[in-house]
Write an enzyme that holds these catalytic residues in place. Sequence first.
Site, short mmCIF file in Angstrom:
data_model
loop_
_atom_site.label_atom_id
_atom_site.label_comp_id
_atom_site.label_asym_id
_atom_site.label_seq_id
_atom_site.Cartn_x
_atom_site.Cartn_y
_atom_site.Cartn_z
N THR A 174 12.79 63.71 -74.90
CA THR A 174 12.46 64.97 -73.64
C THR A 174 12.13 64.91 -72.41
OG1 THR A 174 10.27 65.00 -75.41
CG2 THR A 174 9.14 65.19 -73.73
N PHE A 176 10.85 64.46 -69.45
CA PHE A 176 9.20 64.71 -68.25
C PHE A 176 9.45 64.35 -66.81
CE2 PHE A 176 8.37 62.57 -72.17
CZ PHE A 176 7.72 62.44 -72.97
#
Length: 286
Positions: A174, A176
């Site tokens: 992921t 960020f």
Amino acid sequence: MPPRVAFQGEPGAFSEEAVRCVFNGAELQPSATFEDVFEAVEGHAVDRAVVPIENAVFGSVRVNYDHLRTHAVTIVGELQLRIHHCLMAPAGATIDELEVVRSHQQALGQCRDWLRAHVPGATPEATPDTAGAARAVAEAGDPTTAAVASRRAAERYGLAVLAEGLQDNEQNFTRFLVLAPEDTGAAPMGEGETKTSVTFVLQDNVPGALFKSLAVFALRELDLAKIESRPLVGHPGRYRFYLDVHGDVADEAVARALDHLREITLDLQVLGSYPRGARYPEGVEQ
């Protein structure tokens, strides 16, 4: 004074882990919603925030693209966190007994195939965040209800890990973003190659408008790292575009490309120039 850093979710969330990767000794501020996170940064209630923007398996966190445009924040950094999901439940529970599996929609999507294969009879229920799902499962103590969250969340809320490595692809990263208030002139974080994020709206009824908007970068041999579109509210069939281009907004080629883009589009906003983020754990290969 340690920096005050906001993230969405409860303690034990993957966003908290992302904060700890880039800030040592930060004063953490868990927030119920992404809107709360952006408002905290914009209003100087915190110094920084860390929010997810894209997952390699389940795609973009689209609501955060909207928040980037509507709040006075700037992107000053990024990181990529490898996500390992665990299935957890109260002590004594077994996978065969599960009837409900709770987690954030993104987490459920990242584990869709695993859940279908191993708990086909369990109903997935979306929650605001992974750690919150773990806390609720622990508080309820129902052996037929489990959560998908991090091992940190299982340890924090006293849950038994029934299985781990639920993600449908091992390259489950992921991305960020690190945010700062727009009016502070905050310095970029990190040492990687710089990229610049922008958003704009195409002019209406102009043939080849999208091609022309992308050509301003191609003409200057600038690489685009990403393009994302979101519906333009109030204008069905029209879109707002988000681009990541390699280079700093202060570079002559990037600055000229953006000047050109302003001439042929509407509502151009520069969301930030920042170094390409590191991957965590450090040294992993994507």
